[in-house]
Design an enzyme around this catalytic site. Structure first.
Site, PDB file in Angstrom:
ATOM      1  N   ARG A   1      59.367   6.557  32.585  1.00 48.43           N
ATOM      2  CA  ARG A   1      59.890   6.131  33.899  1.00 48.43           C
ATOM      3  C   ARG A   1      58.921   5.143  34.553  1.00 48.43           C
ATOM      4  O   ARG A   1      57.861   4.828  33.997  1.00 48.43           O
ATOM      5  CB  ARG A   1      60.071   7.347  34.795  1.00 48.43           C
ATOM      6  CG  ARG A   1      58.762   8.039  35.134  1.00 48.43           C
ATOM      7  CD  ARG A   1      58.982   9.214  36.060  1.00 48.43           C
ATOM      8  NE  ARG A   1      57.744   9.548  36.731  1.00 48.43           N
ATOM      9  CZ  ARG A   1      57.361  10.780  37.032  1.00 48.43           C
ATOM     10  NH1 ARG A   1      58.130  11.799  36.702  1.00 48.43           N
ATOM     11  NH2 ARG A   1      56.236  10.999  37.670  1.00 48.43           N
TER      12      ARG A   1
ATOM     13  N   ASP B   1      55.504   9.717  25.914  1.00 55.35           N
ATOM     14  CA  ASP B   1      55.385  10.470  27.174  1.00 55.35           C
ATOM     15  C   ASP B   1      55.308  11.949  26.841  1.00 55.35           C
ATOM     16  O   ASP B   1      55.429  12.341  25.665  1.00 55.35           O
ATOM     17  CB  ASP B   1      56.565  10.162  28.117  1.00 55.35           C
ATOM     18  CG  ASP B   1      56.137  10.220  29.595  1.00 55.35           C
ATOM     19  OD1 ASP B   1      55.667  11.287  30.028  1.00 55.35           O
ATOM     20  OD2 ASP B   1      56.271   9.205  30.296  1.00 55.35           O
TER      21      ASP B   1
ATOM     22  N   ALA C   1      49.949   5.702  31.204  1.00 57.65           N
ATOM     23  CA  ALA C   1      50.131   7.057  31.750  1.00 57.65           C
ATOM     24  C   ALA C   1      49.054   7.342  32.782  1.00 57.65           C
ATOM     25  O   ALA C   1      47.876   7.046  32.562  1.00 57.65           O
ATOM     26  CB  ALA C   1      50.066   8.087  30.630  1.00 57.65           C
ATOM     27  N   GLY C   2      49.455   7.900  33.895  1.00 58.64           N
ATOM     28  CA  GLY C   2      48.469   8.202  34.939  1.00 58.64           C
ATOM     29  C   GLY C   2      49.045   9.229  35.887  1.00 58.64           C
ATOM     30  O   GLY C   2      50.260   9.355  36.015  1.00 58.64           O
TER      31      GLY C   2
ATOM     32  N   ASN D   1      39.963   5.068  48.277  1.00 58.77           N
ATOM     33  CA  ASN D   1      41.086   5.513  49.113  1.00 58.77           C
ATOM     34  C   ASN D   1      40.829   6.927  49.600  1.00 58.77           C
ATOM     35  O   ASN D   1      40.412   7.778  48.810  1.00 58.77           O
ATOM     36  CB  ASN D   1      42.378   5.477  48.287  1.00 58.77           C
ATOM     37  CG  ASN D   1      43.574   5.153  49.131  1.00 58.77           C
ATOM     38  OD1 ASN D   1      43.446   4.865  50.323  1.00 58.77           O
ATOM     39  ND2 ASN D   1      44.744   5.208  48.522  1.00 58.77           N
TER      40      ASN D   1
ATOM     41  N   TYR E   1      41.130  10.024  41.708  1.00 58.08           N
ATOM     42  CA  TYR E   1      41.964   8.929  41.197  1.00 58.08           C
ATOM     43  C   TYR E   1      41.180   7.605  41.193  1.00 58.08           C
ATOM     44  O   TYR E   1      41.167   6.870  40.193  1.00 58.08           O
ATOM     45  CB  TYR E   1      43.207   8.817  42.078  1.00 58.08           C
ATOM     46  CG  TYR E   1      44.212   7.780  41.651  1.00 58.08           C
ATOM     47  CD1 TYR E   1      45.035   7.986  40.536  1.00 58.08           C
ATOM     48  CD2 TYR E   1      44.375   6.594  42.374  1.00 58.08           C
ATOM     49  CE1 TYR E   1      45.984   7.033  40.162  1.00 58.08           C
ATOM     50  CE2 TYR E   1      45.323   5.648  42.007  1.00 58.08           C
ATOM     51  CZ  TYR E   1      46.120   5.873  40.908  1.00 58.08           C
ATOM     52  OH  TYR E   1      47.054   4.936  40.530  1.00 58.08           O
TER      53      TYR E   1
ATOM     54  N   LYS F   1      40.170   5.206  38.059  1.00 59.02           N
ATOM     55  CA  LYS F   1      40.664   3.825  37.947  1.00 59.02           C
ATOM     56  C   LYS F   1      39.508   2.811  37.942  1.00 59.02           C
ATOM     57  O   LYS F   1      39.578   1.782  37.268  1.00 59.02           O
ATOM     58  CB  LYS F   1      41.660   3.525  39.072  1.00 59.02           C
ATOM     59  CG  LYS F   1      42.945   4.352  38.978  1.00 59.02           C
ATOM     60  CD  LYS F   1      43.705   4.094  37.679  1.00 59.02           C
ATOM     61  CE  LYS F   1      45.057   4.775  37.641  1.00 59.02           C
ATOM     62  NZ  LYS F   1      45.789   4.501  36.391  1.00 59.02           N
TER      63      LYS F   1
ATOM     64  N   THR G   1      57.778   2.648  43.383  1.00 62.28           N
ATOM     65  CA  THR G   1      58.063   3.642  42.347  1.00 62.28           C
ATOM     66  C   THR G   1      58.180   5.022  43.007  1.00 62.28           C
ATOM     67  O   THR G   1      57.963   5.156  44.210  1.00 62.28           O
ATOM     68  CB  THR G   1      56.914   3.752  41.319  1.00 62.28           C
ATOM     69  OG1 THR G   1      55.730   4.132  42.017  1.00 62.28           O
ATOM     70  CG2 THR G   1      56.677   2.468  40.557  1.00 62.28           C
TER      71      THR G   1
HETATM   72  P1  NAD Z   1      54.850   7.723  37.260  1.00 59.22           P
HETATM   73  O1  NAD Z   1      54.320   9.043  37.721  1.00 59.22           O
HETATM   74  O2  NAD Z   1      56.233   7.347  37.699  1.00 59.22           O
HETATM   75  O3  NAD Z   1      54.788   7.640  35.667  1.00 59.22           O
HETATM   76  C1  NAD Z   1      53.670   8.067  34.929  1.00 59.22           C
HETATM   77  C2  NAD Z   1      54.150   8.535  33.568  1.00 59.22           C
HETATM   78  O4  NAD Z   1      53.000   8.986  32.848  1.00 59.22           O
HETATM   79  C3  NAD Z   1      55.136   9.714  33.667  1.00 59.22           C
HETATM   80  O5  NAD Z   1      56.289   9.459  32.913  1.00 59.22           O
HETATM   81  C4  NAD Z   1      54.323  10.878  33.131  1.00 59.22           C
HETATM   82  O6  NAD Z   1      55.110  11.883  32.486  1.00 59.22           O
HETATM   83  C5  NAD Z   1      53.359  10.187  32.154  1.00 59.22           C
HETATM   84  N1  NAD Z   1      52.189  11.027  31.898  1.00 59.22           N
HETATM   85  C6  NAD Z   1      51.423  11.685  32.807  1.00 59.22           C
HETATM   86  N2  NAD Z   1      50.506  12.452  32.176  1.00 59.22           N
HETATM   87  C7  NAD Z   1      50.693  12.278  30.848  1.00 59.22           C
HETATM   88  C8  NAD Z   1      50.067  12.834  29.693  1.00 59.22           C
HETATM   89  N3  NAD Z   1      49.071  13.723  29.789  1.00 59.22           N
HETATM   90  N4  NAD Z   1      50.522  12.450  28.477  1.00 59.22           N
HETATM   91  C9  NAD Z   1      51.537  11.565  28.361  1.00 59.22           C
HETATM   92  N5  NAD Z   1      52.172  11.025  29.431  1.00 59.22           N
HETATM   93  C10 NAD Z   1      51.759  11.385  30.648  1.00 59.22           C
HETATM   94  O7  NAD Z   1      53.773   6.633  37.726  1.00 59.22           O
HETATM   95  P2  NAD Z   1      53.918   5.048  37.952  1.00 59.22           P
HETATM   96  O8  NAD Z   1      54.010   4.809  39.409  1.00 59.22           O
HETATM   97  O9  NAD Z   1      54.935   4.449  37.062  1.00 59.22           O
HETATM   98  O10 NAD Z   1      52.446   4.583  37.517  1.00 59.22           O
HETATM   99  C11 NAD Z   1      52.127   4.137  36.211  1.00 59.22           C
HETATM  100  C12 NAD Z   1      50.670   3.743  36.180  1.00 59.22           C
HETATM  101  O11 NAD Z   1      50.408   2.782  37.197  1.00 59.22           O
HETATM  102  C13 NAD Z   1      49.720   4.916  36.467  1.00 59.22           C
HETATM  103  O12 NAD Z   1      48.559   4.779  35.664  1.00 59.22           O
HETATM  104  C14 NAD Z   1      49.381   4.719  37.927  1.00 59.22           C
HETATM  105  O13 NAD Z   1      48.150   5.302  38.263  1.00 59.22           O
HETATM  106  C15 NAD Z   1      49.351   3.216  38.029  1.00 59.22           C
HETATM  107  N6  NAD Z   1      49.525   2.678  39.384  1.00 59.22           N
HETATM  108  C16 NAD Z   1      50.699   2.840  40.066  1.00 59.22           C
HETATM  109  C17 NAD Z   1      50.822   2.298  41.348  1.00 59.22           C
HETATM  110  C18 NAD Z   1      52.096   2.394  42.147  1.00 59.22           C
HETATM  111  O14 NAD Z   1      52.161   1.816  43.238  1.00 59.22           O
HETATM  112  N7  NAD Z   1      53.124   3.082  41.671  1.00 59.22           N
HETATM  113  C19 NAD Z   1      49.752   1.613  41.916  1.00 59.22           C
HETATM  114  C20 NAD Z   1      48.583   1.480  41.198  1.00 59.22           C
HETATM  115  C21 NAD Z   1      48.487   2.008  39.920  1.00 59.22           C
END
Ligand code: NAD
Length: 437
Positions: free
Chosen positions: A207, A228, A279-280, A337, A343, A347, A378
């Site tokens: 996702r 995932d 993944a995060g 933050n 987190y 990062k 998201t």
């Molecule tokens: P999200 O939570 O929608 O998706 C993260 C995906 O990672 C999920 O599908 C989850 O199941 C998977 N995941 C988590 N732990 C896992 C594991 N142990 N093994 C395998 N898969 C695993 O998050 P997102 O908003 O799409 O963010 C994606 C990346 O971007 C992340 O690293 C997040 O920190 C980074 N990020 C997002 C934003 C934002 O504004 N959304 C901003 C900065 C950074």
């Protein structure tokens, strides 16, 4: 997620209200569509510049003279002391109002550390102030970047110039990008499918941003292995089927996960050309209230598991010459933050990983870079309290959040076989956020 304020501000009555009250006016950003055509581009150079020729080669067939331009490009590599900075004024002053909406400004320079004299290095460093200010000043979706090109890397700039001019970089602004000599510059046979024949792994692909990365890499021609956790299996399979990739269910933090992943990749594909560690997780609490489990789980998913996987894939020679490692950091890792010590540490660690591994991997012709997203629309950001969410959305030069595809396009640019000169970079996809600037 929908940004109702932006929709309102772009409606006819909304535009009037926004203007009268002096509220932020988020422009509609020009994003990439297949077959996008580039409008007129104005290119100029300071005397003695070494990049005008290679850039005009790339722009062959693009209109050069017009009243309005889609991009202004200035080769500043000829500037060798601070008095020469006046050439930037001479170029930008008369053209400050001649860009179309969602225009592009690119200034090309020499990395200060590669300059021959302190005066040259000073002048080249000064350019960053200009590009960052233009990003804030021009508005209407204009992006502005400084691209430092090491002497000898003139032939390695095409993928970057194309990316920055296109709608793919709609939410990237105020960045400083460094291009060095590439072990190999491999312009793709088809710029619309630069990843044809490549195999890419995207973690967290069920996702959000990960699903968008998988889709964009597949659009560019790669076979994508979408990974995932087992609990996200249905959504993961849907993404993989949609892009004719394959899915692989694995918790990256599970005992033995790196070896199982390497067995899977080795058995199915024999190699992995592009690895995207997306993944995060977040587990927010101020540090005084944070239990150890929140700290450990975030550090393990977001940082340590990446290190373990990289090590095993490299040890088992599954990443070939020309391989691409790409991390997903965050502006929280740059600015810090409240409530996110875990987190932000993870990062910032991703940034450290990129910077420390780049020289080591260069010996094997492998690049490593990261994106640092700002506020992206998201599920993660939809959960934020309304005031924090609105502040995150508006406190940037675009007055709006980015989309997952904006992060994905930036990753696809790093992944290109023509991006061999780009390593050790952390590029923010944040609409020039005020945080961490
Ligand atoms: P999200 O939570 O929608 O998706 C993260 C995906 O990672 C999920 O599908 C989850 O199941 C998977 N995941 C988590 N732990 C896992 C594991 N142990 N093994 C395998 N898969 C695993 O998050 P997102 O908003 O799409 O963010 C994606 C990346 O971007 C992340 O690293 C997040 O920190 C980074 N990020 C997002 C934003 C934002 O504004 N959304 C901003 C900065 C950074």
């Amino acid at each position: 997620m929908s940004d109702r304020y932006a929709t309102f501000a772009n409606s006819a009555p909304g535009r009037a209200v926004v203007k009268r009250l002096g509220l932020p006016a988020p422009p509609r950003l020009r994003r990439y569509k297949a077959g996008e055509k580039l409008g007129p581009v104005l290119l100029d150079a300071a005397p003695g510049g070494r990049l005008r020729e290679p850039v005009s080669e790339i722009l062959k067939g693009v209109e050069e003279q017009a009243e309005k331009y889609s991009a202004l490009i200035f080769d500043a590599t000829g500037i060798s002391d601070s008095t020469g900075l006046h050439t930037l004024y001479d170029f930008f002053h008369p053209h400050a109002r001649s860009l179309h909406a969602s225009g592009r400004v690119i200034v090309l320079g020499t990395p200060p550390e590669a300059c021959e004299t302190p005066r040259e290095a000073t002048a080249q460093r000064a350019i960053e102030g200009l590009t960052r200010s233009i990003g804030k000043e021009f508005g209407r979706g204009t992006t502005a970047q400084l691209v430092y090109v090491t002497p000898g890397a003139e032939n390695a700039i095409e993928s970057t110039v194309r990316f920055l001019l296109s709608g793919k970089s709609a939410y990237v602004s105020g960045q400083v990008i460094r291009i060095g000599p590439a072990a190999a510059v491999n312009p793709p046979a088809d710029w619309d499918r630069p990843l044809d024949g490549k195999v890419a792994l995207v973690t967290g692909a069920a996702r959000g941003i990960g699903a968008a990365i998988a889709r964009v890499l597949a659009r560019d021609g790669a076979h994508v292995v979408a990974l995932d956790v087992p609990a996200a299996g249905d959504a993961l399979a849907a993404v993989a089927n949609d892009i004719r990739g394959t899915s692989y269910q694995l918790d990256l933090t599970a005992e033995g996960a790196p070896d199982r992943l390497a067995d899977h990749i080795g058995g199915r594909h024999g190699r992995i050309d592009i690895v995207v560690h997306n993944a995060g997780i977040t587990r927010d609490k101020t540090i005084g209230r944070m239990d150890a489990d929140r700290w450990d789980s975030v550090l393990d998913v977001n940082l340590s598991s990446q290190e373990r996987i990289n090590d095993v894939l490299l040890e088992r020679s599954l990443i070939p010459d020309g391989g691409r490692l790409i991390g997903v950091a965050s502006i929280a890792g740059i600015a810090g933050n409240r409530g996110q010590t875990n987190y932000a540490t993870s990062k910032a660690g991703v940034i450290g990983l990129v910077q420390s591994m780049a020289p080591v991997l260069a010996e094997r012709g492998i690049t490593i870079n990261a994106v640092a997203p700002g506020f992206i629309e998201t599920r993660m950001t939809a959960k934020l309290p309304v005031m924090i969410r609105e502040a995150g959305r508006r406190m940037n030069s675009m007055s709006q959040g980015g989309l997952p595809v904006d992060v994905a396009e930036t990753i696809a640019w790093f992944a290109s076989p023509a991006s061999g000169g780009i390593t050790g970079n952390v590029v923010r996809v944040c609409g020039q956020s005020l945080l961490g600037a």
